[in-house]
Each structure stands twice: as C-alpha cells, then as structure tokens.
Design a protein around this motif. Structure first.
Motif, short mmCIF file in Angstrom:
data_model
loop_
_atom_site.label_atom_id
_atom_site.label_comp_id
_atom_site.label_asym_id
_atom_site.label_seq_id
_atom_site.Cartn_x
_atom_site.Cartn_y
_atom_site.Cartn_z
N CYS A 86 41.09 87.60 31.56
CA CYS A 86 40.06 87.10 30.78
C CYS A 86 39.16 86.17 31.53
O CYS A 86 38.16 85.90 31.30
CB CYS A 86 40.69 86.67 29.48
N LYS A 87 39.88 85.34 32.14
CA LYS A 87 39.13 83.87 32.95
C LYS A 87 38.24 84.83 33.76
O LYS A 87 36.93 84.12 33.81
CB LYS A 87 40.24 83.29 33.64
N CYS A 135 35.20 86.21 32.03
CA CYS A 135 34.34 85.22 31.30
C CYS A 135 33.02 84.74 31.91
O CYS A 135 33.23 84.11 32.82
CB CYS A 135 35.25 83.97 30.83
N ILE A 157 37.43 79.90 29.54
CA ILE A 157 38.75 80.19 29.52
C ILE A 157 39.52 78.97 30.23
O ILE A 157 39.47 78.84 31.37
CB ILE A 157 39.23 81.67 30.10
N CYS A 190 35.95 88.70 27.37
CA CYS A 190 37.45 88.54 27.36
C CYS A 190 38.17 89.67 26.59
O CYS A 190 39.29 90.04 27.04
CB CYS A 190 37.81 87.24 27.00
N CYS A 212 41.11 92.10 28.10
CA CYS A 212 42.62 91.55 27.94
C CYS A 212 43.54 92.86 28.14
O CYS A 212 43.46 93.69 27.14
CB CYS A 212 42.81 90.83 27.01
#
Length: 55
Positions: free
Chosen positions: A15-16, A19, A24, A43, A47
């Motif tokens: 997710c980081k 983004c 995040i 994100c 995931c």
C-alpha cells in the motif's frame, strides 16, 4: 469517504508503494495519514490481504 487499515495488515509495504501522496505510515500495522490521503483508493486496490476498508 475515508480509509482505515485493519488488523489484517501484514505490513508488507504494498500500500505504501502504491500511494501517490505518501500517506501511509509504517508500523507493525500500517496507518493512513488522513491529512495526506486523497482518497484515491490506490492502496485498497493493491492490498493483498484486503486490510484497507472504507469508513
């Protein structure tokens, strides 16, 4: 709409990486910085555990 990362988070970093706003925050369970989040859903889509949910 806003997003929250649940306890299903495995802190994998996917997710980081996805983004575009660097919203995040890393940790044992990642968190979303609501002030930076543009609510784009990038994100959520990335995931692998489905740990990111709408609030």
């Amino acid at each position: 709409m806003s997003y929250r990362i649940t306890e299903a988070c495995e802190a994998c970093g996917t997710c980081k990486d996805a983004c575009p706003n660097d919203a995040i925050i890393e940790g044992d369970i990642y968190k979303i910085d609501a002030e930076k989040c543009a609510e784009c859903g990038a994100c959520v889509e990335e995931c692998p555990t489905g740990a990111i949910v709408e609030e």
